[in-house]
Design a protein around this motif. Structure first.
Motif, short mmCIF file in Angstrom:
data_model
loop_
_atom_site.label_atom_id
_atom_site.label_comp_id
_atom_site.label_asym_id
_atom_site.label_seq_id
_atom_site.Cartn_x
_atom_site.Cartn_y
_atom_site.Cartn_z
N THR A 11 0.85 -1.19 0.00
CA THR A 11 0.00 0.00 0.00
C THR A 11 0.88 1.24 0.00
O THR A 11 1.77 1.38 0.85
CB THR A 11 -0.92 0.03 1.24
OG1 THR A 11 -1.79 -1.10 1.20
CG2 THR A 11 -1.76 1.30 1.26
N VAL A 19 0.73 5.42 -0.04
CA VAL A 19 -0.14 6.59 0.17
C VAL A 19 0.56 7.82 -0.36
O VAL A 19 1.66 8.16 0.07
CB VAL A 19 -0.48 6.77 1.66
CG1 VAL A 19 -1.35 8.01 1.86
CG2 VAL A 19 -1.17 5.53 2.22
N ASN A 59 -1.61 -1.07 -4.15
CA ASN A 59 -2.79 -0.33 -3.66
C ASN A 59 -2.34 1.10 -3.40
O ASN A 59 -1.74 1.39 -2.37
CB ASN A 59 -3.32 -0.99 -2.38
CG ASN A 59 -4.50 -0.23 -1.80
OD1 ASN A 59 -5.18 0.51 -2.51
ND2 ASN A 59 -4.73 -0.39 -0.51
N LYS A 107 -3.15 4.92 -2.63
CA LYS A 107 -4.18 5.78 -2.07
C LYS A 107 -3.77 7.24 -2.19
O LYS A 107 -2.59 7.56 -2.07
CB LYS A 107 -4.42 5.45 -0.59
CG LYS A 107 -4.97 4.06 -0.34
CD LYS A 107 -5.26 3.88 1.15
CE LYS A 107 -5.91 2.55 1.45
NZ LYS A 107 -6.23 2.40 2.90
N LYS A 108 -4.74 8.09 -2.38
CA LYS A 108 -4.48 9.52 -2.40
C LYS A 108 -4.21 10.00 -0.98
O LYS A 108 -4.93 9.62 -0.04
CB LYS A 108 -5.67 10.26 -2.99
CG LYS A 108 -5.47 11.77 -3.11
CD LYS A 108 -6.70 12.43 -3.73
CE LYS A 108 -6.51 13.94 -3.85
NZ LYS A 108 -7.69 14.60 -4.45
N TRP A 109 -3.17 10.82 -0.79
CA TRP A 109 -2.91 11.36 0.55
C TRP A 109 -3.96 12.39 0.92
O TRP A 109 -4.29 13.28 0.13
CB TRP A 109 -1.52 12.01 0.61
CG TRP A 109 -1.26 12.60 1.97
CD1 TRP A 109 -0.72 11.97 3.04
CD2 TRP A 109 -1.56 13.94 2.40
NE1 TRP A 109 -0.66 12.81 4.13
CE2 TRP A 109 -1.18 14.03 3.77
CE3 TRP A 109 -2.12 15.05 1.80
CZ2 TRP A 109 -1.33 15.20 4.52
CZ3 TRP A 109 -2.28 16.21 2.54
CH2 TRP A 109 -1.89 16.29 3.89
N GLN A 110 -4.50 12.26 2.13
CA GLN A 110 -5.39 13.26 2.69
C GLN A 110 -5.05 13.40 4.17
O GLN A 110 -4.88 12.41 4.87
CB GLN A 110 -6.86 12.85 2.53
CG GLN A 110 -7.30 12.72 1.08
CD GLN A 110 -8.77 12.38 0.98
OE1 GLN A 110 -9.65 13.24 1.05
NE2 GLN A 110 -9.06 11.10 0.83
N THR A 147 -7.14 11.47 6.73
CA THR A 147 -7.15 9.99 6.70
C THR A 147 -5.75 9.39 6.82
O THR A 147 -5.62 8.17 6.86
CB THR A 147 -7.80 9.48 5.40
OG1 THR A 147 -7.02 9.92 4.27
CG2 THR A 147 -9.24 9.97 5.27
N GLU A 148 -4.70 10.23 6.88
CA GLU A 148 -3.35 9.66 6.80
C GLU A 148 -3.03 8.73 7.96
O GLU A 148 -2.36 7.71 7.76
CB GLU A 148 -2.29 10.77 6.69
CG GLU A 148 -2.13 11.64 7.92
CD GLU A 148 -0.93 12.57 7.82
OE1 GLU A 148 -0.06 12.35 6.96
OE2 GLU A 148 -0.86 13.52 8.62
N ASP A 208 -4.74 5.46 7.36
CA ASP A 208 -4.06 4.78 6.25
C ASP A 208 -2.79 4.09 6.74
O ASP A 208 -2.49 2.96 6.36
CB ASP A 208 -3.73 5.77 5.13
CG ASP A 208 -4.95 6.22 4.35
OD1 ASP A 208 -5.95 5.47 4.34
OD2 ASP A 208 -4.91 7.31 3.75
N SER A 243 -3.30 0.93 8.59
CA SER A 243 -3.63 -0.23 7.77
C SER A 243 -2.37 -0.99 7.36
O SER A 243 -2.45 -2.13 6.90
CB SER A 243 -4.40 0.20 6.51
OG SER A 243 -3.54 0.82 5.56
#
Length: 353
Positions: free
Chosen positions: A218, A220, A233, A235-238, A241-242, A245, A248
Motif C-alpha cells: 500500500t 499513500v 494499492n 491511495k491519495k494522501w489526505q 485519513t493519513e 491509512d 492499515s
C-alpha cells in the motif's frame, strides 16, 4: 504584552515541511502568549497543483510579490520565523535588505543549501552557492532538523543553533490493532509523488518478497507510480485519513538514495510509522541511522539483499512485528513528539525576542 511573530512558511498547511515544522506548533505557541500571523509563500492550491504535476509560474511570481509587499509594509513584529529562506532563488543580500533590522529565526528540515551548491546549474552555483550559509549567519537562531543541517549552520558561522527533530502530535496517532496472521502482510509507504521515485530502487525486493510470502503493498500519496507488474494499492494522501491509512500497514518502509540531499532528510515517515506501533525498514543514511535502532524497532537495510531479508522476517513473524512496533512507539513518545518539543520551541523563540 504578547510576543508578535510573523510566521513565514514556504507552503500552506498541506505542505509537509510547513505542517510539521510550523503549523502543528501554533496552538501551543498561542497558549504561551505568542501573537502569531501566518503568511505562507505558496498556498495550499499550489501544493495541490504540484502533487498533480501542474506548475504555474505566474502564480509563483504573484506569491513573491505579495510576500514582498507584506514585508515592506508591515514591520511591527518582534520576530520573523522563517522556513528555509524568504524567496527561493533570490540572492541573500536582497532578502537581508528587505528584512532590515527585524530579528529572525530560520528553520530547516532538509539540506536546502544543496539546491544551490550541489544540484544547481552552473549559473545558480555561481550566484547562490553560499546563499543559505549567509541566511544562517545573519539569523538570530537556526533551528535544524538534524545534525547534518546543524553542522552546516556551524560552518556558516550561525550565532545560535538548536536541533529540533521533525515530530508528530501524539494526540493524533494511536497504536494499530494486532496483525491478523491469516491475511497478507501489508507493507506500506507514505509520501508524495516527488519522493515515490525512491521506491523504484527496491522494486526487485517487492517482487522477491511477493513471490515467497503472502504480502501486499500500500502506497499513500505516490501518485501514478508503477513498479513493473506489481499490484499496488495506491491511495491519495489526505490529512484527515493519513493516520488511519498508516494504521492499515503492518510494516512501514523508507528507502532512500545515497546523496548529500538525503543526508539532510528528517525521517518523518519512520516517525509516523512508529507512532502507530509499526516496525520499520529503512536505508541507513542521515538521521535514519538514529531513528532506526537496528534489531530493536526495525532494521537498517544496506542493500537489496538485506531489504529482502528483513521484510521476509516480518512476513514470517507477526510477533516480531508487534514487539518492534511497541519499541518504536516508546521512542516516539520519549523523543519524537510535539509534547516533548513544543515547550522547547516556545523557549527558543521567546529567547530570540
Amino acid at each position: 504584552m504578547p510576543y508578535k511573530v510573523l510566521v513565514l512558511t514556504k507552503y500552506g498547511s498541506l505542505g509537509g515541511s510547513s505542517r510539521y515544522r510550523f503549523y502543528q506548533y501554533l496552538p501551543y505557541l498561542k497558549s504561551q502568549n505568542f501573537d502569531l500571523t501566518i503568511a505562507p509563500l505558496l498556498d495550499n492550491q499550489y501544493v495541490t497543483n504540484i502533487n498533480n504535476g501542474q506548475r504555474n509560474f505566474t502564480n509563483v511570481l504573484r506569491s513573491y510579490f505579495q510576500r514582498l509587499v507584506r514585508l515592506m509594509r508591515d514591520r511591527d513584529y518582534d520576530l520573523l520565523w522563517v522556513e528555509k529562506e524568504l524567496f527561493p532563488y533570490i540572492p541573500e543580500w536582497l532578502e537581508h535588505k528587505i528584512i532590515g533590522n527585524i530579528p529572525y529565526a530560520v528553520d530547516y528540515d532538509d539540506a536546502q543549501f544543496h539546491i544551490y551548491d550541489y544540484y544547481g546549474s552552473k549559473l545558480t552555483k555561481t550566484l547562490l552557492a553560499s546563499k543559505i550559509d549567509r541566511v544562517m549567519a545573519h539569523a538570530r537562531l537556526v533551528i535544524a532538523g538534524n545534525k547534518y543541517i546543524a553542522s552546516r549552520a556551524e560552518r556558516a558561522g550561525a550565532k545560535h543553533i538548536e536541533i529540533i527533530p521533525t515530530v508528530i502530535d501524539l494526540d493524533r496517532y494511536s497504536i494499530k490493532n494486532s496483525i491478523d496472521p491469516s491475511r497478507a502482510l501489508n507493507i506500506g509507504w507514505i509520501g508524495s509523488p516527488g519522493t515515490s521515485t525512491y521506491l523504484k530502487s527496491i522494486q526487485s525486493v517487492f517482487e522477491d518478497v511477493y513471490r515467497h510470502h503472502n504480502c501486499a503493498f500500500t502506497l499513500v500519496g505516490a501518485g501514478a507510480l508503477t513498479l513493473g507488474n506489481l499490484d499496488l494499492n495506491i491511495k491519495k494522501w489526505q490529512e484527515n485519513t493519513e493516520v488511519e491509512d498508516i494504521k492499515s500497514f503492518d510494516v512501514g518502509i523508507m528507502p532512500l538514495d545515497s546523496t548529500p540531499w538525503e543526508e539532510g532528510k528528517c525521517g518523518i515517515k519512520l516517525i509516523q510509522y512508529m507512532a502507530c506501533g509499526l516496525p520499520v525498514v529503512g536505508t541507513p543514511i542521515g538521521v535514519n541511522q538514529e531513528i532506526i535502532a537496528h534489531g530493536v524497532n526495525g532494521f537498517q537495510a544496506n542493500n537489496l539483499h538485506e531489504w529482502t531479508e528483513y521484510l521476509s522476517k516480518f512476513a514470517s513473524d507477526p510477533q516480531l512485528c508487534a514487539e518492534m512496533g511497541a519499541k518504536g512507539r516508546e521512542m516516539v513518545e520519549s523523543k519524537y513528539c510535539l509534547q516533548v518539543t513544543a515547550p522547547k520551541m516556545a523557549q527558543l523563540l521567546r529567547a530570540c525576542i
